[in-house]
Design an enzyme around this catalytic site. Sequence first.
Site, mmCIF file in Angstrom:
data_model
loop_
_atom_site.group_PDB
_atom_site.id
_atom_site.type_symbol
_atom_site.label_atom_id
_atom_site.label_comp_id
_atom_site.label_asym_id
_atom_site.label_seq_id
_atom_site.Cartn_x
_atom_site.Cartn_y
_atom_site.Cartn_z
ATOM 1 N N ASP A 13 76.785 109.264 -0.281
ATOM 2 C CA ASP A 13 75.516 110.200 0.024
ATOM 3 C C ASP A 13 76.016 111.467 0.174
ATOM 4 O O ASP A 13 75.787 112.210 1.299
ATOM 5 C CB ASP A 13 74.984 109.545 1.338
ATOM 6 C CG ASP A 13 73.820 110.161 1.840
ATOM 7 O OD1 ASP A 13 73.060 110.704 0.761
ATOM 8 O OD2 ASP A 13 73.155 110.162 2.927
ATOM 9 N N GLY A 37 69.303 117.298 14.853
ATOM 10 C CA GLY A 37 68.940 116.976 13.497
ATOM 11 C C GLY A 37 69.058 115.531 13.442
ATOM 12 O O GLY A 37 68.597 114.913 14.510
ATOM 13 N N ALA A 38 68.936 114.967 12.353
ATOM 14 C CA ALA A 38 68.839 113.388 12.176
ATOM 15 C C ALA A 38 69.638 112.940 11.085
ATOM 16 O O ALA A 38 70.119 113.537 9.918
ATOM 17 C CB ALA A 38 67.332 112.975 11.907
ATOM 18 N N GLY A 39 70.445 111.915 10.865
ATOM 19 C CA GLY A 39 71.367 111.346 9.998
ATOM 20 C C GLY A 39 70.636 110.157 9.322
ATOM 21 O O GLY A 39 69.565 109.720 9.719
ATOM 22 N N LYS A 87 75.603 111.194 18.012
ATOM 23 C CA LYS A 87 74.459 110.760 16.929
ATOM 24 C C LYS A 87 74.148 109.422 17.746
ATOM 25 O O LYS A 87 75.053 108.392 17.772
ATOM 26 C CB LYS A 87 75.113 110.408 15.699
ATOM 27 C CG LYS A 87 74.347 109.530 14.721
ATOM 28 C CD LYS A 87 74.818 109.273 13.243
ATOM 29 C CE LYS A 87 75.144 110.574 12.459
ATOM 30 N NZ LYS A 87 75.625 109.985 11.059
#
Length: 514
Positions: free
Chosen positions: A359, A246-248, A268
């Site tokens: 967020d 995934g991506a943050g 990450k």
Amino acid sequence: MKATKLCWGKCIEKMPLRNRLFCCYRKKYRFEREDRSAEVERCSEVYSNTQDPDTDLIIGKPYSCNWDYDPSYEQCLKCKKGQIVTVLQVEACWTFVISENNQKGYIPVECIDPESFLRNYEWYFRNMTRLECEAALKQPPQKVGKFLVRLSSRPDLLSLSVLSAPNVVRHHLIPKSDPQYFARVAVDNRFWDLPSLVEYCQENQFGNIGLLTEPCSKPQPPYMRPPRMRSVTVERSTLSIGKKIGAGQFGEVYKGSFLGFTFDVAIKMTQTDIVDKEELLREAKIMENLQHKNIVRLYAVVVEEPVCIVTEFLPNGSLSEYFRKNAHIEIPFDDQLQFATQIADGMAYLESKHFIHRDLRAANILVGENFVCKIGDFGLARCLNGEVYNATEGQFPVRWAAPEVLKKQTYSHKSDVWSYGILLYEIVTKGATPYAGQSFSSVREYVLLGNKLPKPAGCNERLYARMILCWQKNPADRPSFENTRAFFQRTFVTVENDYDSGGLTPGRYCNTYM
């Protein structure tokens, strides 16, 4: 004094070898015990107010080890099951102890517990809410008779929780400290305490409990950093980096592990520019100071380029991914409440620590085993020094933003509450995009005019009323996260039909305190 020493020396010389050895040992042992007592007394005085929130450990009190512990770190203490140690200090997930032979070191807090006679049993889960219990028992395979024992919200009661039918859990209340209880209800004196009751019910149908088939499986315990580490930084060479998952906000996320360990971690990794490095380190600093069961746990940081944050790995991915993978499956209302309650619990903790997330959305909620939800991605999080935080620039999630954020980028706990209301909408709609089909500019105009998302099809009335409360235009009119957490626990935990005293003494221990 000198004459006394000489006389004592002559007496020892005349003793048989066995007696002399005994006297020397007794003298040495006496001083070791005195030193140990002084250390325990000193630590009891200094750390008397230090306790782990999930245990009842008392400084200066001896406890029995529940299992063998073979340490991986120099400052830890090797201990055997049944060994007696005395607690000197409690530090998060570690406790500093002294053994009977005067050795000191750290052991995990789970290794000792006031209810050690129960912690030795695989069916004892101790601190678990009713919602968490039901989610764990309903995990496939749903074998009727699957069970666990946990603490009730009342300190004098335990709950024997049993999967009595598919998706149906019954909770049988049993007193903790009534020595005559089992004598009154025992069948031909075949059980006399809780473990013997469980053993009996695993072989025989008994009352409303029925037949217990297998204990509920426990999730793997989280990896713990060594105690008293001065820094959480590690070398990149200690990591094995696997596939991208995934991506943050400030980088990509990979699945990996620490070399020499078998458990998985999430890594990450930042992009190459220096701004991302600073933001990622800021995120790591925030996560290091947060310890809660519904917040993603930080393990380590790699400070060399590219910077990495190493956190616990949750196998079901984000909540939005979970909804996509299970789009063909109807998610029961109880599961929706489980998600909402856990997230509110984690956010109430952030609120108490004066942090704002900024967020909060389904994409940043991670899902583990037994429907455990944890808040992640703290790339935009900040510590509040006052009532609000005013951002001067930067991107933000428009569809989850409160009116004051859309106007002036003014953030507070109450702007997070607005985002939580949008997250509730995502939960009810199984991950539907808020304000679907509208551009960012039209969403901004729509919200600033005072409009709200419509009630989703099939949404519970009281749940939608809570969303509306989160979307009040005036931030002061929105509830706190502590209020929201209490609302879910108070309103949606049913108490009328699924509690009994296990068919042992009907009615006596029935209550609504679960």
